[in-house]
Design a protein around this motif. Structure first.
Motif, PDB file in Angstrom:
ATOM      1  N   HIS A  68      37.336  43.965  44.620  1.00 44.71           N
ATOM      2  CA  HIS A  68      35.603  43.560  44.844  1.00 44.71           C
ATOM      3  C   HIS A  68      34.944  44.809  44.290  1.00 44.71           C
ATOM      4  O   HIS A  68      34.184  44.826  43.780  1.00 44.71           O
ATOM      5  N   TYR A  71      34.764  45.069  41.135  1.00 43.94           N
ATOM      6  CA  TYR A  71      33.166  43.762  40.363  1.00 43.94           C
ATOM      7  C   TYR A  71      32.591  45.011  40.422  1.00 43.94           C
ATOM      8  O   TYR A  71      31.818  44.790  39.386  1.00 43.94           O
ATOM      9  N   LYS A 128      34.543  36.526  35.502  1.00 40.08           N
ATOM     10  CA  LYS A 128      33.315  35.804  36.680  1.00 40.08           C
ATOM     11  C   LYS A 128      32.865  34.767  36.374  1.00 40.08           C
ATOM     12  O   LYS A 128      31.948  33.732  36.906  1.00 40.08           O
ATOM     13  N   GLU A 458      34.777  32.118  47.503  1.00 46.37           N
ATOM     14  CA  GLU A 458      35.045  33.556  47.183  1.00 46.37           C
ATOM     15  C   GLU A 458      36.623  33.259  46.961  1.00 46.37           C
ATOM     16  O   GLU A 458      37.001  33.629  45.777  1.00 46.37           O
ATOM     17  N   ARG A 464      35.066  32.584  40.908  1.00 43.44           N
ATOM     18  CA  ARG A 464      33.834  33.644  42.179  1.00 43.44           C
ATOM     19  C   ARG A 464      35.076  34.679  42.447  1.00 43.44           C
ATOM     20  O   ARG A 464      34.884  35.184  43.009  1.00 43.44           O
ATOM     21  N   THR A 465      36.605  34.894  41.415  1.00 43.77           N
ATOM     22  CA  THR A 465      37.125  35.920  41.995  1.00 43.77           C
ATOM     23  C   THR A 465      37.735  36.284  41.099  1.00 43.77           C
ATOM     24  O   THR A 465      37.933  36.062  39.846  1.00 43.77           O
ATOM     25  N   THR A 466      38.097  38.012  40.975  1.00 49.31           N
ATOM     26  CA  THR A 466      37.935  39.097  40.420  1.00 49.31           C
ATOM     27  C   THR A 466      39.407  39.013  39.893  1.00 49.31           C
ATOM     28  O   THR A 466      39.835  38.799  40.700  1.00 49.31           O
TER      29      THR A 466
END
Length: 567
Positions: A68, A71, A128, A458, A464-466
């Motif tokens: 996160h 990101y 993303k 997420e 929705r995940t890095t």
């Protein structure tokens, strides 16, 4: 909100055997006065430990903190406030960044490195927007040991505590044995108003940490009893650690003078190091074991007893001064204090990141390697043990840091933990996890539910995940370099540094049906929540460290204090 951020004192920040929990040691006479309650925690809740991101103000699972943060770093590098809807926008921004890099005077090596990082950053954001461009599964760190984390909680006789929680993990994924040890003595020195706590982070074997657990309190009691009549040291006067030192050292020596608690700690640590020099339980012929150490003596205000009957009935308020905690540490075991208005470090961390410690080590002539290790092998600059290596003993000294703190009605909690916690979680994140559980930090259910739902989406929605990058540390470091370069060129004055500050007054729900009430049927109801709360906090911190990829043994003690406002 600047008032919501955790303020750490700059000086403190700079300066500052397989064992299971039943081996957390208290003497047999002490154990009779400790109410130990084991409460199973629901399996589904163990991995759902979240902290709030100071940028997007959404709850993030601790096992996703790194990705996160990457990101948000990626957005900053691309100078974006939010994720664009189309990849075309990203492509245009990437071209702008590449053009900027070309305009800088850089070596070929630097140019290639920065270009690659910009492309990696582009891929993070691109994933993303459109996850279908990739076929690899996103990487989320898991540690199976989190499912077996189990702590204990108890209410000591010292009434300065609401309750105490303890939890440890060997972290078998990375450590072949448990080298951490802890000791809690209720009624220290025969006085219910005094408590002793010792936490020891061993390395190169568990001999040093085990001996410290078993004997250091004997030296501390012997020395502190010289300063006060409230402690009775008769039971330790003939202890090995005290007899051995008396025979070895001339009592007229200045090192034997005790004028305050700091002197008592200093001499006690010196005694302990003498005992360790005899090599008891050591097996190595090269370098014996060592340990980082934290010891604390907590004293209750002797006038507090006058208020207790009225306090129990709610007819009086807590007095300003509840007592004192006399803390000393040597190495990387740390204590973090949490008050209603701030959080602060209560100890010093003795490592080469501390400027004064680094200078002291260099003055001894012992080299420091490029990866910040003493003589290429050692991280901490203070500790007990480490005998058998004369060069190491020159610079890794046994002198502790000492400080006394007043405990007042605004003191909510003290977290004491070994390096396994602090290497994986920042101080801000630890404070966030703790305050999430405290009743005085409630947030509306709707806000809590909204962020929890977003976090769940997420986790399970790949869009929705890095993605995980094998070289993520290099990418993040290079992102920072690029931002610094742009700042130097005055091209990105409006870029804010990435931060992950805690926003206080947040809480994760403690749902009543999660509490196993049947375990506590024999206890007065007013104690049940106190016991659960201290235990849950210690367990959540250990679980969070495991999920955040800690690579060391983890031991945590949660001291719940009256400022937590627990019924």
């Amino acid at each position: 909100d600047s008032e919501s951020e955790v303020k750490l004192d700059e000086k403190d920040a700079e300066d500052v055997e397989e064992q299971s929990l039943h081996e957390l040691s208290a003497t047999s006479s002490d154990q009779d006065h400790i109410s130990t309650v084991l409460v199973p925690t629901p399996e589904h809740s163990r991995s759902e430990i979240t902290v709030i991101c100071g940028i997007c103000e959404r709850y993030i699972n601790v096992n996703e903190l790194t990705t996160h943060a990457m990101y948000h770093n990626a957005l900053q590098v691309f100078r974006l406030k939010e994720l664009p809807e189309t990849i075309e926008t990203l492509l245009k921004q990437r071209d702008v960044l590449l053009q900027r890099i070309q305009n800088l005077t850089l070596s070929d090596e630097s140019y290639l490195k920065y270009t690659k990082t910009i492309n990696d950053t582009f891929q993070i954001l691109r994933r993303k927007i459109n996850p279908n461009d990739y076929f690899d599964d996103p990487y989320i760190y898991e540690n199976n040991e989190t499912s077996s984390v189990q702590g204990i909680s108890f209410i000591p006789r010292n009434q300065i505590f609401l309750s105490v929680g303890m939890c440890t993990s060997q972290n078998r994924q990375y450590k072949v044995e448990m080298e951490d040890t802890m000791k809690f003595i209720d009624g220290f020195g025969g006085n219910d108003a005094n408590t002793y706590i010792g936490v020891f982070d061993g390395y190169n074997g568990k001999a040093a940490s085990t001996l410290c657990r078993d004997h250091l309190h004997e030296a501390i009691l012997f020395e502190i009893s010289k300063l006060t009549k409230d402690l009775n040291s008769s039971e330790v006067d003939d202890a090995l650690i005290n007899r051995l030192y008396t025979r070895m050292i001339d009592p007229s020596n200045l090192t034997c003078e005790i004028q305050d608690v700091g002197d008592a700690y200093r001499l006690s640590y010196l005694k302990m190091d003498h005992l360790l020099s005899r090599g008891m339980y050591e097996t190595s012929k090269v370098r014996w074991s060592g340990t980082s150490t934290l010891t604390a003596v907590i004293t209750l205000n002797d006038k507090l007893d006058e208020f207790l009957p009225e306090l129990e009935e709610g007819k009086a308020e807590l007095p300003t001064n509840l007592g004192y905690i006399h803390l000393s540490n040597c190495g990387n075991v740390e204590a973090l204090g949490i008050r209603t208005d701030k959080a602060f470090l209560m100890t010093q961390k003795h490592s080469l990141h501390n400027k004064r410690e680094r200078e002291r080590v260099l003055e001894t002539g012992i080299p420091i390697s490029n990866n910040d290790l003493i003589d290429g092998v050692f991280e901490t600059t203070r500790g007990l043990g480490n005998h058998g290596d004369k060069d190491l003993k020159k610079c890794v000294i046994n002198t502790p840091y000492y400080q006394t703190y007043e405990i007042d009605s605004n003191f909510e909690c003290i977290i004491i933990a070994t390096e396994g916690l602090w290497e994986a979680l920042s101080y801000d994140v630890v404070v966030e996890i703790v305050t999430q559980c405290l009743p005085s930090h409630e947030i509306p259910v709707l806000n809590r539910a909204r962020t929890a739902v977003q976090s769940t989406f997420e986790i399970y929605d790949p869009s929705r995940t890095t993605p995980y990058l094998p070289n993520e540390d290099e990418v993040v470091a290079c992102m920072d370099e690029i931002l610094d370069l742009f700042e130097e060129q005055n091209q990105d004055d409006d870029i804010d540094k990435l931060y992950f500050s805690s926003i206080r007054n947040r809480r994760v729900q403690c749902i009543e049906h999660d509490i196993q009430q049947d375990v506590w049927n024999s206890l007065p109801e007013k104690y049940r929540f106190r016991l659960e709360l201290a235990k849950i906090i210690s367990e959540r911190l250990v679980s969070a460290a495991l999920l955040a990829q800690s690579k060391s043994n983890i031991s945590v003690i949660c001291l719940l204090l009256p400022g937590a406002i627990v019924a």
